[in-house]
Write a protein that holds these residues in place. Sequence first.
Motif, mmCIF file in Angstrom:
data_model
loop_
_atom_site.group_PDB
_atom_site.id
_atom_site.type_symbol
_atom_site.label_atom_id
_atom_site.label_comp_id
_atom_site.label_asym_id
_atom_site.label_seq_id
_atom_site.Cartn_x
_atom_site.Cartn_y
_atom_site.Cartn_z
ATOM 1 N N ALA A 1 0.826 -1.206 0.000
ATOM 2 C CA ALA A 1 0.000 0.000 0.000
ATOM 3 C C ALA A 1 0.863 1.260 0.000
ATOM 4 O O ALA A 1 0.558 2.232 -0.710
ATOM 5 N N SER A 2 1.931 1.250 0.742
ATOM 6 C CA SER A 2 2.818 2.429 0.798
ATOM 7 C C SER A 2 3.461 2.695 -0.552
ATOM 8 O O SER A 2 3.504 3.834 -1.030
ATOM 9 N N ILE A 3 3.958 1.634 -1.198
ATOM 10 C CA ILE A 3 4.576 1.800 -2.515
ATOM 11 C C ILE A 3 3.534 2.254 -3.530
ATOM 12 O O ILE A 3 3.801 3.111 -4.380
ATOM 13 N N GLY A 4 2.323 1.691 -3.435
ATOM 14 C CA GLY A 4 1.254 2.103 -4.355
ATOM 15 C C GLY A 4 0.894 3.571 -4.206
ATOM 16 O O GLY A 4 0.709 4.277 -5.204
ATOM 17 N N LEU A 5 0.790 4.050 -2.966
ATOM 18 C CA LEU A 5 0.493 5.463 -2.729
ATOM 19 C C LEU A 5 1.607 6.356 -3.264
ATOM 20 O O LEU A 5 1.349 7.381 -3.916
ATOM 21 N N LEU A 6 2.860 5.958 -3.004
ATOM 22 C CA LEU A 6 3.988 6.759 -3.467
ATOM 23 C C LEU A 6 4.017 6.843 -4.986
ATOM 24 O O LEU A 6 4.172 7.924 -5.565
ATOM 25 N N VAL A 7 3.828 5.705 -5.641
ATOM 26 C CA VAL A 7 3.832 5.681 -7.112
ATOM 27 C C VAL A 7 2.670 6.491 -7.663
ATOM 28 O O VAL A 7 2.800 7.189 -8.677
ATOM 29 N N SER A 8 1.514 6.413 -6.998
ATOM 30 C CA SER A 8 0.347 7.174 -7.463
ATOM 31 C C SER A 8 0.625 8.671 -7.450
ATOM 32 O O SER A 8 0.353 9.378 -8.425
ATOM 33 N N TYR A 9 1.171 9.170 -6.358
ATOM 34 C CA TYR A 9 1.427 10.601 -6.254
ATOM 35 C C TYR A 9 2.567 11.052 -7.166
ATOM 36 O O TYR A 9 2.615 12.211 -7.585
ATOM 37 N N LEU A 10 3.480 10.120 -7.499
ATOM 38 C CA LEU A 10 4.600 10.494 -8.357
ATOM 39 C C LEU A 10 4.236 10.482 -9.838
ATOM 40 O O LEU A 10 4.652 11.361 -10.604
ATOM 41 N N PHE A 11 3.434 9.487 -10.269
ATOM 42 C CA PHE A 11 3.246 9.275 -11.696
ATOM 43 C C PHE A 11 1.848 9.630 -12.219
ATOM 44 O O PHE A 11 1.695 9.925 -13.401
ATOM 45 N N LEU A 12 0.806 9.586 -11.366
ATOM 46 C CA LEU A 12 -0.542 9.911 -11.845
ATOM 47 C C LEU A 12 -0.668 11.325 -12.414
ATOM 48 O O LEU A 12 -1.432 11.541 -13.357
ATOM 49 N N PRO A 13 0.049 12.337 -11.875
ATOM 50 C CA PRO A 13 -0.054 13.669 -12.479
ATOM 51 C C PRO A 13 0.335 13.710 -13.949
ATOM 52 O O PRO A 13 -0.122 14.580 -14.691
ATOM 53 N N PHE A 14 1.150 12.748 -14.399
ATOM 54 C CA PHE A 14 1.552 12.727 -15.806
ATOM 55 C C PHE A 14 0.482 12.118 -16.701
ATOM 56 O O PHE A 14 0.607 12.147 -17.925
ATOM 57 N N LEU A 15 -0.559 11.544 -16.103
ATOM 58 C CA LEU A 15 -1.626 10.911 -16.883
ATOM 59 C C LEU A 15 -2.827 11.810 -17.070
ATOM 60 O O LEU A 15 -3.826 11.393 -17.646
ATOM 61 N N VAL B 1 -5.425 14.477 -18.511
ATOM 62 C CA VAL B 1 -5.843 14.778 -19.872
ATOM 63 C C VAL B 1 -6.504 16.147 -19.884
ATOM 64 O O VAL B 1 -7.436 16.399 -19.126
ATOM 65 N N ASN B 2 -6.012 17.030 -20.732
ATOM 66 C CA ASN B 2 -6.562 18.373 -20.851
ATOM 67 C C ASN B 2 -6.977 18.596 -22.296
ATOM 68 O O ASN B 2 -6.171 18.446 -23.215
ATOM 69 N N ALA B 3 -8.267 18.919 -22.489
ATOM 70 C CA ALA B 3 -8.772 19.082 -23.846
ATOM 71 C C ALA B 3 -8.191 20.311 -24.536
ATOM 72 O O ALA B 3 -8.085 20.361 -25.757
ATOM 73 N N GLY B 4 -7.813 21.327 -23.768
ATOM 74 C CA GLY B 4 -7.291 22.548 -24.358
ATOM 75 C C GLY B 4 -5.803 22.686 -24.119
ATOM 76 O O GLY B 4 -5.158 21.850 -23.488
ATOM 77 N N SER B 5 -5.238 23.759 -24.631
ATOM 78 C CA SER B 5 -3.827 24.033 -24.419
ATOM 79 C C SER B 5 -3.647 24.817 -23.127
ATOM 80 O O SER B 5 -4.546 25.512 -22.679
ATOM 81 N N GLY B 6 -2.477 24.708 -22.542
ATOM 82 C CA GLY B 6 -2.201 25.438 -21.311
ATOM 83 C C GLY B 6 -2.422 24.588 -20.080
ATOM 84 O O GLY B 6 -2.761 23.405 -20.144
ATOM 85 N N ALA B 7 -2.247 25.205 -18.935
ATOM 86 C CA ALA B 7 -2.345 24.495 -17.660
ATOM 87 C C ALA B 7 -3.792 24.135 -17.346
ATOM 88 O O ALA B 7 -4.730 24.799 -17.775
ATOM 89 N N LEU B 8 -3.942 23.051 -16.608
ATOM 90 C CA LEU B 8 -5.271 22.602 -16.211
ATOM 91 C C LEU B 8 -5.722 23.397 -14.994
ATOM 92 O O LEU B 8 -5.009 23.495 -14.005
ATOM 93 N N ILE B 9 -6.900 24.004 -15.075
ATOM 94 C CA ILE B 9 -7.450 24.816 -13.992
ATOM 95 C C ILE B 9 -8.799 24.242 -13.605
ATOM 96 O O ILE B 9 -9.695 24.133 -14.438
ATOM 97 N N PRO B 10 -8.990 23.892 -12.318
ATOM 98 C CA PRO B 10 -8.013 23.865 -11.218
ATOM 99 C C PRO B 10 -7.012 22.736 -11.398
ATOM 100 O O PRO B 10 -7.196 21.883 -12.263
ATOM 101 N N PRO B 11 -5.952 22.709 -10.591
ATOM 102 C CA PRO B 11 -4.911 21.701 -10.776
ATOM 103 C C PRO B 11 -5.448 20.284 -10.636
ATOM 104 O O PRO B 11 -6.450 20.030 -9.990
ATOM 105 N N PHE B 12 -4.722 19.358 -11.277
ATOM 106 C CA PHE B 12 -5.062 17.939 -11.222
ATOM 107 C C PHE B 12 -5.020 17.455 -9.774
ATOM 108 O O PHE B 12 -4.062 17.709 -9.055
ATOM 109 N N GLU B 13 -6.063 16.771 -9.348
ATOM 110 C CA GLU B 13 -6.152 16.268 -7.981
ATOM 111 C C GLU B 13 -6.150 14.747 -7.981
ATOM 112 O O GLU B 13 -6.890 14.117 -8.737
ATOM 113 N N ILE B 14 -5.286 14.161 -7.176
ATOM 114 C CA ILE B 14 -5.183 12.711 -7.072
ATOM 115 C C ILE B 14 -6.137 12.227 -5.986
ATOM 116 O O ILE B 14 -6.050 12.648 -4.836
ATOM 117 N N LEU B 15 -7.056 11.354 -6.368
ATOM 118 C CA LEU B 15 -8.018 10.791 -5.425
ATOM 119 C C LEU B 15 -7.729 9.311 -5.256
ATOM 120 O O LEU B 15 -7.696 8.565 -6.238
#
Length: 374
Positions: free
Chosen positions: A301-315, A317-331
């Motif tokens: 579980a600890s490794i899964g949580l760490l990997v989720s917070y490290l790599f999920l932000p790279f997944l 998807v933003n339909a438009g150009s520019g930064a995603l507003i509000p920021p991507f939230e990991i649930l």
Amino acid sequence: RYGADLVVHEYVISSGNAGLGGQSSSSTLSDHDLNVAAYISLEDHLKIPYVIGATRVGKYNGTYSYGVGDDQAIFMGIDRLDFPSTAFYRVDFANQSLGGLMNALGGELNSILVPRWLAQEKGFQLGDHLFISSKILDQTYDREMVVTGYYDYFPSVYPSSKPTFITNLDALFDNPDTVIGYDVWLKLVEDANTDFVINQIQDTIGREDAVVQIQGNSYTEFQEKMEEPERVGVFGVLNVGFIATGLMPGIGFVLYSFASLRRRFIQLGILQALGLSVAQLIGYLVLEQFLLMGMAIVFGASIGLLVSYLFLPFLQVNAGSGALIPPFEILIGWAESSWLSIGFGIVLVFTTLGTIIYLVRIKVFQAVKMGEAL
């Protein structure tokens, strides 16, 4: 995106303003709003089935001044008492909770919340006075406002060339009874029928020429997004992966326990021959299995949580150009993770029962003879 489950703008088309223009892109105001016959109270909205929250939100164009020149701005007027129970809000939208921001607006009527980036750029401090001028149809309202708080993000506020200031809706008008041009934000129960809600609003207004314009329908958009083939495919792959992640370790643990007992048959028989009781053998092996499974769950579980917070932000998807507003939230799916842990616990219990049965049936003389043969 819209700030609430359903956002509507209500007005009546009469013969005097039937040919007037509609709403502008940055304002909730329409020339149709001059006809006050369209306005029904928030209490009337709350009587409609499926509706559990309602609040008024108005956006008006204008200018602000901080001593040097006038700059363009958008003024977002809200009802601070009804807004928290209706609007969508995340804890990372500001350094304060939504209740804290509403309390900041409640200090005095002419309180105003400013974007943090603008406060840093212009040097705004709490207690500073801003002079604003809002243009509402053919009327101009000049006000002196007091900065009482900052926000990073706010429901329905997105980056634009004009900053958005949050204030009390009544403060933008000379009289609370003359407030016009606002949207009504509605919070609905789960699986609400939005078409029924719209029809009920029209019936409540009680005029055939009443119009309920949908400014935003989060329910419909969410359902459409969930039915997109690419999302169905991604969620399908994730579900299969989740099931496989649960099954494979469970099967592996059972096979490991069985193979371990077979491999250690002679050792266990000799220990029993040396005087170790069956209860002691059971305690020894059960403790070993519980430690093994417990460490696997904790470290996994600890490794899964760490990997989720490290790599999920790279997944994201933003339909438009520019930064995603509000920021991507990991649930994190804590409920699903709990069920997976319960499943591992059940596997552990059955494996332990099998171990106990095996140890009870073990024959010492067979183990000793097998050891002599080896």
